[in-house]
Motif scaffolding. Structure first.
Motif, PDB file in Angstrom:
ATOM      1  N   ALA A 129       0.847  -1.192   0.000  1.00  0.00           N
ATOM      2  CA  ALA A 129       0.000   0.000   0.000  1.00  0.00           C
ATOM      3  C   ALA A 129       0.884   1.243   0.000  1.00  0.00           C
ATOM      4  O   ALA A 129       2.027   1.215   0.462  1.00  0.00           O
ATOM      5  CB  ALA A 129      -0.934   0.010   1.206  1.00  0.00           C
ATOM      6  N   VAL A 130       0.368   2.314  -0.526  1.00  0.00           N
ATOM      7  CA  VAL A 130       1.122   3.567  -0.587  1.00  0.00           C
ATOM      8  C   VAL A 130       1.377   4.083   0.820  1.00  0.00           C
ATOM      9  O   VAL A 130       0.453   4.186   1.631  1.00  0.00           O
ATOM     10  CB  VAL A 130       0.355   4.625  -1.409  1.00  0.00           C
ATOM     11  N   GLY A 131       2.650   4.397   1.094  1.00  0.00           N
ATOM     12  CA  GLY A 131       3.026   4.963   2.381  1.00  0.00           C
ATOM     13  C   GLY A 131       3.561   6.376   2.228  1.00  0.00           C
ATOM     14  O   GLY A 131       3.591   6.931   1.115  1.00  0.00           O
ATOM     15  N   LYS A 132       4.004   6.968   3.320  1.00  0.00           N
ATOM     16  CA  LYS A 132       4.452   8.360   3.305  1.00  0.00           C
ATOM     17  C   LYS A 132       5.707   8.587   2.475  1.00  0.00           C
ATOM     18  O   LYS A 132       5.963   9.719   2.048  1.00  0.00           O
ATOM     19  CB  LYS A 132       4.689   8.835   4.740  1.00  0.00           C
ATOM     20  N   ILE A 186      -2.227   7.971   0.507  1.00  0.00           N
ATOM     21  CA  ILE A 186      -1.811   7.007   1.531  1.00  0.00           C
ATOM     22  C   ILE A 186      -2.850   5.899   1.680  1.00  0.00           C
ATOM     23  O   ILE A 186      -4.052   6.163   1.821  1.00  0.00           O
ATOM     24  CB  ILE A 186      -1.592   7.702   2.895  1.00  0.00           C
ATOM     25  N   GLY A 187      -2.351   4.657   1.633  1.00  0.00           N
ATOM     26  CA  GLY A 187      -3.232   3.511   1.808  1.00  0.00           C
ATOM     27  C   GLY A 187      -3.733   2.898   0.514  1.00  0.00           C
ATOM     28  O   GLY A 187      -4.324   1.812   0.531  1.00  0.00           O
ATOM     29  N   MET A 188      -3.536   3.544  -0.622  1.00  0.00           N
ATOM     30  CA  MET A 188      -3.997   2.993  -1.892  1.00  0.00           C
ATOM     31  C   MET A 188      -3.127   1.807  -2.320  1.00  0.00           C
ATOM     32  O   MET A 188      -1.945   1.724  -1.978  1.00  0.00           O
ATOM     33  CB  MET A 188      -3.989   4.063  -2.988  1.00  0.00           C
ATOM     34  N   LYS A 189      -3.721   0.898  -3.081  1.00  0.00           N
ATOM     35  CA  LYS A 189      -3.017  -0.264  -3.605  1.00  0.00           C
ATOM     36  C   LYS A 189      -2.957  -0.205  -5.129  1.00  0.00           C
ATOM     37  O   LYS A 189      -3.660   0.599  -5.753  1.00  0.00           O
ATOM     38  CB  LYS A 189      -3.703  -1.548  -3.139  1.00  0.00           C
ATOM     39  N   LYS A 190      -2.127  -1.068  -5.702  1.00  0.00           N
ATOM     40  CA  LYS A 190      -1.972  -1.099  -7.151  1.00  0.00           C
ATOM     41  C   LYS A 190      -3.314  -1.375  -7.829  1.00  0.00           C
ATOM     42  O   LYS A 190      -4.032  -2.308  -7.453  1.00  0.00           O
ATOM     43  CB  LYS A 190      -0.959  -2.169  -7.550  1.00  0.00           C
ATOM     44  N   GLY A 191      -3.645  -0.546  -8.811  1.00  0.00           N
ATOM     45  CA  GLY A 191      -4.918  -0.694  -9.512  1.00  0.00           C
ATOM     46  C   GLY A 191      -6.075   0.002  -8.830  1.00  0.00           C
ATOM     47  O   GLY A 191      -7.182   0.062  -9.383  1.00  0.00           O
ATOM     48  N   GLN A 241      -5.681   6.911 -10.178  1.00  0.00           N
ATOM     49  CA  GLN A 241      -5.510   5.456 -10.289  1.00  0.00           C
ATOM     50  C   GLN A 241      -4.031   5.123 -10.140  1.00  0.00           C
ATOM     51  O   GLN A 241      -3.193   5.704 -10.846  1.00  0.00           O
ATOM     52  CB  GLN A 241      -6.033   4.932 -11.636  1.00  0.00           C
ATOM     53  N   VAL A 242      -3.716   4.224  -9.222  1.00  0.00           N
ATOM     54  CA  VAL A 242      -2.332   3.825  -8.994  1.00  0.00           C
ATOM     55  C   VAL A 242      -1.937   2.750  -9.995  1.00  0.00           C
ATOM     56  O   VAL A 242      -2.575   1.679 -10.047  1.00  0.00           O
ATOM     57  CB  VAL A 242      -2.148   3.319  -7.550  1.00  0.00           C
ATOM     58  N   GLU A 243      -0.881   3.015 -10.784  1.00  0.00           N
ATOM     59  CA  GLU A 243      -0.384   2.023 -11.726  1.00  0.00           C
ATOM     60  C   GLU A 243       0.741   1.186 -11.117  1.00  0.00           C
ATOM     61  O   GLU A 243       0.776  -0.034 -11.273  1.00  0.00           O
ATOM     62  CB  GLU A 243       0.108   2.699 -13.014  1.00  0.00           C
TER      63      GLU A 243
END
Length: 246
Positions: A129-132, A186-191, A241-243
């Motif tokens: 997951a996206v962190g700082k 913060i907290g997002m995942k791939k896709g 959108q996270v790639e």
């Protein structure tokens, strides 16, 4: 403007009609004095002058009343059209700034401690997951809430070779992007796909030179028209959108 011209045109027609209904007074001629008294009596009895005056006044009133009714209808139609246009705006943009309601979907916005609002449309996959301090590649669009959702940034326009939009690459925690966008990631995942509403104090009002930056002059002008106007709310809506992330 067109309505003004239409009303002026109708007013001209109404006035011309009214003037045309007034009893005509011959010019350049003199009433003959050789008319007999019997002839004068016959003429006056056939069309009494009082009837001419009454007829003229009545017709004037009818024309002016008709003009007033048409004008009223035109104004009412215009007001209805304006109201319909306003009500047809997307629901998420009818309220300005961070008070925008959640768009269509099962979940409402979640408000973070810093005032940022987020709503996930797709959770994404994987354990990471996206962190700082993450490095992320995102597809992103930015809209100006104060201008009813005008787009000032979109990675889809970043397509120099014609083979697809180039994602925006960010290293979080290094001051590359506006703080509100970083915090919203913060907290997002791939896709994953997320909508983020950033209050102006965490967007371009205080950080005008950070990413995402407008890609052309027109988009920059649209952003400046909000950021540089103290009477406008500089809240921004990002769709992300996270790639990739690491």
């Amino acid at each position: 403007m067109r309505l003004r011209y239409t009303i002026a045109f109708l007013a001209t027609i109404a006035w011309t009609t009214v003037e045309g209904l007034a009893p005509a007074t011959p010019t350049g001629t003199t009433t003959t004095t050789c008319q007999t008294s019997s002839e004068r009596t016959s003429d006056s009895s056939s069309i009494p002058s009082s009837n001419l005056v009454d007829f003229s006044l009545q017709e004037r009133r009818k024309v002016l009343a008709t003009f007033a009714s048409v004008t009223s209808i035109l104004l009412s139609s215009t007001e209805s059209a304006v109201a319909e246009t306003t009500s047809s705006k997307p629901s998420e943009f009818t309220s300005v700034g961070t008070q925008a309601p959640a768009p269509d979907g099962n979940q409402p916005f979640v408000t973070l401690e810093n005032g940022i609002k987020i709503k996930d449309f797709r959770e994404g996959t994987g354990d990471a997951a996206v962190g700082k301090n993450s490095k992320v590649s995102i597809q992103c669009s930015g809209r100006l809430l104060n201008l009813n959702g005008v787009v000032f940034y979109n990675t889809k326009n970043n397509n120099p070779d014609g083979f697809g939009a180039l994602p925006l690459e960010l290293s979080l925690g290094k001051g590359e992007a506006v703080p509100g966008l970083e915090a919203g990631l913060i907290g997002m995942k791939k896709g994953g796909i997320r909508r983020i509403i950033v209050p102006q104090d965490l967007a371009y009002n205080k950080f005008p030179d950070l990413e995402p930056k407008p890609m052309n002059t027109n988009d920059q002008r649209a952003l400046d028209s909000v950021v540089k106007n103290s009477r406008r709310d500089g809240a921004i809506l990002f769709d992300v959108q996270v790639e990739r992330l690491k």
